[in-house]
Design a protein around this motif. Sequence first.
Motif, PDB file in Angstrom:
ATOM      1  N   LYS A 130      37.181 -27.788  16.839  1.00 51.37           N
ATOM      2  CA  LYS A 130      37.339 -29.238  17.000  1.00 51.37           C
ATOM      3  C   LYS A 130      38.691 -29.586  17.607  1.00 51.37           C
ATOM      4  CE  LYS A 130      35.424 -32.156  13.472  1.00 51.37           C
ATOM      5  NZ  LYS A 130      35.647 -32.772  12.170  1.00 51.37           N
ATOM      6  N   ARG A 131      39.723 -28.829  17.237  1.00 55.69           N
ATOM      7  CA  ARG A 131      41.081 -29.076  17.749  1.00 55.69           C
ATOM      8  C   ARG A 131      41.329 -28.416  19.096  1.00 55.69           C
ATOM      9  NH1 ARG A 131      40.707 -32.376  14.370  1.00 55.69           N
ATOM     10  NH2 ARG A 131      41.628 -32.355  12.288  1.00 55.69           N
ATOM     11  N   GLY A 132      40.303 -27.774  19.636  1.00 58.71           N
ATOM     12  CA  GLY A 132      40.453 -27.146  20.953  1.00 58.71           C
ATOM     13  C   GLY A 132      41.227 -25.846  20.939  1.00 58.71           C
ATOM     14  N   LEU A 133      41.281 -25.191  19.783  1.00 57.56           N
ATOM     15  CA  LEU A 133      41.988 -23.912  19.700  1.00 57.56           C
ATOM     16  C   LEU A 133      41.094 -22.780  20.213  1.00 57.56           C
ATOM     17  CD1 LEU A 133      43.585 -24.182  16.106  1.00 57.56           C
ATOM     18  CD2 LEU A 133      44.706 -24.635  18.300  1.00 57.56           C
ATOM     19  N   ASP A 134      41.750 -21.730  20.723  1.00 56.17           N
ATOM     20  CA  ASP A 134      41.005 -20.538  21.153  1.00 56.17           C
ATOM     21  C   ASP A 134      40.992 -19.472  20.068  1.00 56.17           C
ATOM     22  OD1 ASP A 134      40.488 -21.339  23.946  1.00 56.17           O
ATOM     23  OD2 ASP A 134      42.684 -21.352  24.053  1.00 56.17           O
ATOM     24  N   GLY A 135      41.782 -19.666  19.036  1.00 52.09           N
ATOM     25  CA  GLY A 135      41.819 -18.684  17.953  1.00 52.09           C
ATOM     26  C   GLY A 135      42.809 -19.120  16.894  1.00 52.09           C
ATOM     27  N   VAL A 136      42.767 -18.409  15.762  1.00 48.84           N
ATOM     28  CA  VAL A 136      43.745 -18.663  14.694  1.00 48.84           C
ATOM     29  C   VAL A 136      44.159 -17.335  14.073  1.00 48.84           C
ATOM     30  CG1 VAL A 136      42.845 -20.954  14.031  1.00 48.84           C
ATOM     31  CG2 VAL A 136      41.990 -18.924  12.872  1.00 48.84           C
ATOM     32  N   ALA A 137      45.363 -17.334  13.493  1.00 46.45           N
ATOM     33  CA  ALA A 137      45.760 -16.200  12.652  1.00 46.45           C
ATOM     34  C   ALA A 137      45.588 -16.654  11.212  1.00 46.45           C
ATOM     35  CB  ALA A 137      47.212 -15.821  12.924  1.00 46.45           C
TER      36      ALA A 137
END
Length: 211
Positions: A33-40
């Motif tokens: 939703k926030r337009g991120l490509d990934g998270v740690a």
Amino acid sequence: MNSLPLKIDLHVHTCYSWDSATTLKEVVVYAKKRGLDGVAITDHDSVKGALKLAKKRNFLIIPGIEVSTKRGHVLALNVTIPIPPKLSPFETIQTIHDVGGIAVAAHPTTVYKGGLRRQITSNFDAIEVINSSSFPFFLSTCLGRRLAVRLNLPQTAGSDSHYPSDIGTAYTIIDANSEVDEVIQAIKRGATVPFGKPIPWKARFRNAVST
Ligand SMILES: [Zn+2]
Ligand SMILES: [Zn+2]
């Protein structure tokens, strides 16, 4: 080879941290939703949630852990086994490197979280210069950037979110392909640009009353 810059929140907690309510499913929903490509995923002293989510492979997950050292928090990225707490920052970095991870100084200059401050040396692989939960935010960010420049270390950013809606409040633009190893190498060589803002006071109040 063309690589596209990725937008990654490098500091996210899930319900596998004692102080977070975010489910693994919510992490992916809100990150997209926030337009991120990934998270740690960097839960406090646990890799369980990170490993569980990384297995699903439908979104880029960098497995990590936030280690409580004797003198502040250290983010270990690209680790799949827990790093023991309560070691010195130096011993913690060594242990992280021994298992193939990188060590990022978490919110090093914040006032209330027990930042690492004078424990920061160039043994770290990077410094988290923007942390949306840091207080006071602008001062912490300014001091963090100054520290990173002085030590010539790469700069990262993460939301330190404990609630789904805070995911992506800060993120790091990383010049890499969408693979964990490539992202880690890019952070190490400083192909990063940190962005972010503080978690709004309203949300902080909500967080404080619901924990
Ligand atoms: Zn922390
Ligand atoms: Zn944290």
